[in-house]
Design a protein around this motif. Structure first.
Motif, PDB file in Angstrom:
ATOM      1  N   ALA A 192       4.273  20.121  -8.145  1.00  0.00           N
ATOM      2  CA  ALA A 192       4.848  19.583  -6.974  1.00  0.00           C
ATOM      3  C   ALA A 192       5.064  20.229  -5.774  1.00  0.00           C
ATOM      4  O   ALA A 192       4.740  19.873  -4.628  1.00  0.00           O
ATOM      5  CB  ALA A 192       5.797  18.635  -7.501  1.00  0.00           C
ATOM      6  N   PHE A 193       6.021  21.264  -5.802  1.00  0.00           N
ATOM      7  CA  PHE A 193       6.086  21.983  -4.787  1.00  0.00           C
ATOM      8  C   PHE A 193       5.159  22.737  -4.190  1.00  0.00           C
ATOM      9  O   PHE A 193       5.140  23.073  -2.853  1.00  0.00           O
ATOM     10  CB  PHE A 193       7.524  22.872  -5.018  1.00  0.00           C
ATOM     11  CG  PHE A 193       8.852  22.060  -4.928  1.00  0.00           C
ATOM     12  CD1 PHE A 193       8.825  21.172  -3.986  1.00  0.00           C
ATOM     13  CD2 PHE A 193       9.962  22.246  -5.566  1.00  0.00           C
ATOM     14  CE1 PHE A 193      10.008  20.649  -3.985  1.00  0.00           C
ATOM     15  CE2 PHE A 193      11.135  21.624  -5.375  1.00  0.00           C
ATOM     16  CZ  PHE A 193      11.245  20.757  -4.681  1.00  0.00           C
ATOM     17  N   THR A 194       4.365  23.290  -5.009  1.00  0.00           N
ATOM     18  CA  THR A 194       3.241  24.180  -4.250  1.00  0.00           C
ATOM     19  C   THR A 194       2.233  23.382  -3.316  1.00  0.00           C
ATOM     20  O   THR A 194       1.828  23.265  -2.308  1.00  0.00           O
ATOM     21  CB  THR A 194       2.251  24.884  -5.382  1.00  0.00           C
ATOM     22  OG1 THR A 194       2.944  25.426  -6.224  1.00  0.00           O
ATOM     23  CG2 THR A 194       1.075  25.444  -4.655  1.00  0.00           C
ATOM     24  N   ALA A 195       1.905  21.791  -3.923  1.00  0.00           N
ATOM     25  CA  ALA A 195       1.280  21.093  -3.204  1.00  0.00           C
ATOM     26  C   ALA A 195       2.004  20.636  -1.923  1.00  0.00           C
ATOM     27  O   ALA A 195       1.641  20.560  -0.895  1.00  0.00           O
ATOM     28  CB  ALA A 195       1.089  19.691  -3.939  1.00  0.00           C
ATOM     29  N   SER A 196       3.408  20.277  -2.134  1.00  0.00           N
ATOM     30  CA  SER A 196       3.974  19.747  -0.699  1.00  0.00           C
ATOM     31  C   SER A 196       4.345  20.920   0.115  1.00  0.00           C
ATOM     32  O   SER A 196       4.263  20.710   1.368  1.00  0.00           O
ATOM     33  CB  SER A 196       5.404  19.077  -1.181  1.00  0.00           C
ATOM     34  OG  SER A 196       6.233  19.996  -1.893  1.00  0.00           O
ATOM     35  N   ALA A 243       0.725  -1.162  -0.079  1.00  0.00           N
ATOM     36  CA  ALA A 243      -0.062  -0.106   0.020  1.00  0.00           C
ATOM     37  C   ALA A 243       0.895   1.362  -0.115  1.00  0.00           C
ATOM     38  O   ALA A 243       1.988   1.249   0.578  1.00  0.00           O
ATOM     39  CB  ALA A 243      -0.862  -0.048   1.301  1.00  0.00           C
ATOM     40  N   VAL A 244       0.318   2.290  -0.747  1.00  0.00           N
ATOM     41  CA  VAL A 244       1.148   3.485  -0.824  1.00  0.00           C
ATOM     42  C   VAL A 244       0.609   4.484   0.310  1.00  0.00           C
ATOM     43  O   VAL A 244      -0.689   4.587   0.547  1.00  0.00           O
ATOM     44  CB  VAL A 244       0.640   4.233  -1.878  1.00  0.00           C
ATOM     45  CG1 VAL A 244       1.470   5.562  -1.979  1.00  0.00           C
ATOM     46  CG2 VAL A 244       1.219   3.579  -3.126  1.00  0.00           C
ATOM     47  N   THR A 245       1.306   4.636   1.100  1.00  0.00           N
ATOM     48  CA  THR A 245       1.094   5.762   2.344  1.00  0.00           C
ATOM     49  C   THR A 245       1.397   7.111   2.101  1.00  0.00           C
ATOM     50  O   THR A 245       1.814   7.671   0.871  1.00  0.00           O
ATOM     51  CB  THR A 245       1.911   5.373   3.544  1.00  0.00           C
ATOM     52  OG1 THR A 245       3.507   5.883   3.379  1.00  0.00           O
ATOM     53  CG2 THR A 245       2.271   3.817   3.809  1.00  0.00           C
ATOM     54  N   PRO A 246       0.506   8.073   2.855  1.00  0.00           N
ATOM     55  CA  PRO A 246       0.585   9.515   2.722  1.00  0.00           C
ATOM     56  C   PRO A 246       2.166   9.982   2.521  1.00  0.00           C
ATOM     57  O   PRO A 246       2.473  10.857   1.602  1.00  0.00           O
ATOM     58  CB  PRO A 246      -0.251  10.046   3.724  1.00  0.00           C
ATOM     59  CG  PRO A 246      -1.261   8.834   4.072  1.00  0.00           C
ATOM     60  CD  PRO A 246      -0.376   7.686   3.826  1.00  0.00           C
ATOM     61  N   ASP A 247       3.017   9.287   3.452  1.00  0.00           N
ATOM     62  CA  ASP A 247       4.391   9.631   3.545  1.00  0.00           C
ATOM     63  C   ASP A 247       5.075   9.646   2.244  1.00  0.00           C
ATOM     64  O   ASP A 247       5.787  10.028   1.524  1.00  0.00           O
ATOM     65  CB  ASP A 247       5.151   9.188   4.727  1.00  0.00           C
ATOM     66  CG  ASP A 247       4.767   9.437   5.817  1.00  0.00           C
ATOM     67  OD1 ASP A 247       4.249  10.708   5.899  1.00  0.00           O
ATOM     68  OD2 ASP A 247       5.036   8.909   6.973  1.00  0.00           O
ATOM     69  N   ASP A 248       4.667   8.089   1.585  1.00  0.00           N
ATOM     70  CA  ASP A 248       5.223   7.996   0.341  1.00  0.00           C
ATOM     71  C   ASP A 248       4.916   9.052  -0.901  1.00  0.00           C
ATOM     72  O   ASP A 248       5.565   9.063  -1.553  1.00  0.00           O
ATOM     73  CB  ASP A 248       4.858   6.418  -0.225  1.00  0.00           C
ATOM     74  CG  ASP A 248       5.441   5.380   0.632  1.00  0.00           C
ATOM     75  OD1 ASP A 248       6.218   5.570   1.577  1.00  0.00           O
ATOM     76  OD2 ASP A 248       4.683   4.381   0.601  1.00  0.00           O
ATOM     77  N   ALA A 249       3.501   9.387  -0.624  1.00  0.00           N
ATOM     78  CA  ALA A 249       2.972  10.359  -1.805  1.00  0.00           C
ATOM     79  C   ALA A 249       3.727  11.716  -1.659  1.00  0.00           C
ATOM     80  O   ALA A 249       4.150  12.277  -2.554  1.00  0.00           O
ATOM     81  CB  ALA A 249       1.573  10.249  -1.693  1.00  0.00           C
ATOM     82  N   PHE A 250       4.183  11.994  -0.229  1.00  0.00           N
ATOM     83  CA  PHE A 250       4.719  13.127  -0.032  1.00  0.00           C
ATOM     84  C   PHE A 250       5.930  13.140  -0.683  1.00  0.00           C
ATOM     85  O   PHE A 250       6.318  14.262  -1.233  1.00  0.00           O
ATOM     86  CB  PHE A 250       4.765  13.561   1.565  1.00  0.00           C
ATOM     87  CG  PHE A 250       5.362  14.935   1.673  1.00  0.00           C
ATOM     88  CD1 PHE A 250       4.775  16.146   1.535  1.00  0.00           C
ATOM     89  CD2 PHE A 250       6.481  14.862   2.458  1.00  0.00           C
ATOM     90  CE1 PHE A 250       5.319  17.177   1.832  1.00  0.00           C
ATOM     91  CE2 PHE A 250       7.187  15.869   2.780  1.00  0.00           C
ATOM     92  CZ  PHE A 250       6.747  17.290   2.586  1.00  0.00           C
ATOM     93  N   THR A 251       6.716  12.332  -0.197  1.00  0.00           N
ATOM     94  CA  THR A 251       7.976  11.968  -0.831  1.00  0.00           C
ATOM     95  C   THR A 251       8.233  11.991  -2.290  1.00  0.00           C
ATOM     96  O   THR A 251       9.261  12.754  -2.852  1.00  0.00           O
ATOM     97  CB  THR A 251       8.858  10.608  -0.102  1.00  0.00           C
ATOM     98  OG1 THR A 251       8.550  10.863   1.403  1.00  0.00           O
ATOM     99  CG2 THR A 251      10.103  10.535  -0.354  1.00  0.00           C
TER     100      THR A 251
END
Length: 143
Positions: free
Chosen positions: A109-113, A2-10
């Protein structure tokens, strides 16, 4: 797996870092800079917006000092930009279209992160949006 929120953020952080390194490196190649200029503009563009965000939010040390992988990614991408930009003349990495695609990817990508980091820091949603914009646009402004 499973993909975690931490994986998506990274993934957002890596995509943004690489995309802005390409954009900064392409600008340097277009300007006729040597390899050091390409590396400097790639790195500054890749980490500049997050640095501004962290300074404004009072987050110390800034993100790329806590985790050194952004420098490695930006430096590696800069090396590829140098090889492609100077050694393979038929690939127009320094074209306006290539630059705009890389810049748009990094901006998204950087605006979202940046917004997510700001929300995690406990600021209001409106301030988080502003910090997201600062994160997305800051590296290009510094460049």
């Amino acid at each position: 797996m499973a993909v975690t929120p931490d994986d998506a953020f990274t993934a957002l952080e890596v995509i943004g870092t690489a995309a802005f390194a390409v954009a900064g490196g392409a600008v340097a190649v277009r300007a006729g800079m040597d390899w050091l200029g390409v590396v400097v503009l790639a790195v500054v563009t890749a980490v500049g917006g997050g640095t501004l965000r962290d300074l404004l939010l009072g987050r110390f040390p800034v993100w790329w000092i806590q985790q050194s992988w952004p420098l490695a990614v930006a430096g590696g991408v800069a090396a590829v930009v140098i090889l492609v930009g100077h050694r393979i003349p038929h690939v127009s990495l320094d074209s306006q279209r290539s630059y705009l695609i890389a810049d748009a990817g990094g901006l998204a990508a950087f605006t979202a992160s940046g917004t997510l980091v700001s929300l995690d820091a406990g600021v209001s949603p409106w301030i988080a949006v502003v910090m997201g914009v600062v994160t997305g646009a800051g590296g290009g402004v510094i460049r």
